[in-house]
Design an enzyme around this catalytic site. Sequence first.
Site, PDB file in Angstrom:
ATOM      1  N   GLY A  86       0.837  -1.196   0.000  1.00 13.93           N
ATOM      2  CA  GLY A  86       0.000   0.000   0.000  1.00 13.93           C
ATOM      3  C   GLY A  86       0.872   1.247   0.000  1.00 13.93           C
ATOM      4  O   GLY A  86       1.978   1.234  -0.556  1.00 13.93           O
ATOM      5  N   GLU A  87       0.368   2.319   0.604  1.00 14.77           N
ATOM      6  CA  GLU A  87       1.084   3.597   0.697  1.00 14.77           C
ATOM      7  C   GLU A  87       1.220   4.303  -0.645  1.00 14.77           C
ATOM      8  O   GLU A  87       1.753   5.394  -0.723  1.00 14.77           O
ATOM      9  CB  GLU A  87       2.499   3.429   1.287  1.00 14.77           C
ATOM     10  CG  GLU A  87       2.558   2.787   2.656  1.00 14.77           C
ATOM     11  CD  GLU A  87       3.993   2.632   3.169  1.00 14.77           C
ATOM     12  OE1 GLU A  87       4.953   3.036   2.469  1.00 14.77           O
ATOM     13  OE2 GLU A  87       4.143   2.099   4.285  1.00 14.77           O
ATOM     14  N   GLY A  88       0.792   3.671  -1.742  1.00 19.10           N
ATOM     15  CA  GLY A  88       1.071   4.189  -3.076  1.00 19.10           C
ATOM     16  C   GLY A  88       2.358   3.652  -3.652  1.00 19.10           C
ATOM     17  O   GLY A  88       2.808   4.094  -4.716  1.00 19.10           O
TER      18      GLY A  88
END
Length: 339
Positions: free
Chosen positions: A306-308
């Site tokens: 996640g987190e980009g």
Amino acid sequence: MSDTPFTSATEFRSLLQDLPQPDQTALDGAAERNGQLTKPPGALGRLEDLAIWYAGWRGDARPALTAPQVVVFAGNHGVCAQGVSAFPAEVTVQMVANFKAGGAAINQLAHAFGARMDVHALDLDTPTADFTAGPAMSEAELVEALTVGWDAVDPSADLLVTGEMGIGNTTAAAAITLALFGGAAEDWVGRGTGVDDAGLANKARVLAAAMEANPSAKGDGLEALRCVGGREVAAMAGAMARARVLRIPVILDGFICTAAAAALDNVASGALDHAVAGHVSAEAAHGALLDKLGKSPLLSLGMRLGEGSGAALAIGVLKGALACHSGMSTFAEAGVSDG
């Protein structure tokens, strides 16, 4: 003070019905240029399509990518009370501090590809309601989260990546996809932060309860965001919508980001034409969701952070595509015979 053009879910829904389209002149010019570059036709594969796609949205047949923006949104989820995560909700707050200090993976990837990075924490002290008992958010809370996302986009950016942090949000993403696409709960749940088999079965139970408690979420993207989503998920949707209005191309990240995008696509077909899938994550349902949206991922590296992070890594692929498209010589410029 926000200057968003919507103050209700109805107004946001209406906004999505009249979205900008790519510049046809730039598309045609980019395709023509691509046909004249010093390479056999199609030799750069998907990089050629990417460059032409990007050119259309930026209105420039020979574009450059110089100002990418990564925005990470964080939110907490009341459904964590159902034991859906291997980590406590306090980790969300701790990771936001890590983002702001520059210590997370996404910080390194944003820096590596020259992206500005912003972090927005949404009411972390007030988790959304447990959606096994009713809606996660009121309409006002949904609109507030959409607005945070809308306002987070830098109008001078020429690419957007949205990322998230929120313990429990893979369950929210699974609930959104179940609400929008149906099937069995087991089709959409995954291990998230690393739950075991019993945890996986618990997630499926939670999703079934969520659908029972929130019938209005079924088949309606905005209601799915409100009833079984989260503040950070809705904020990503708001940011993607703003990017479309500004004709800023978007690279989608993993399962949670793609679930937010799916809500927009449900409300307005074609709402994701300005977006490409950066990667397919190791989260079990992500590939199936990309298939539903007709998005072919640029990368497949077994990532599930996640987190980009996967989308940020894909900035490098898009930069490579544009470097070739805009920087290569044509046959005429190079004095090379094209057959």
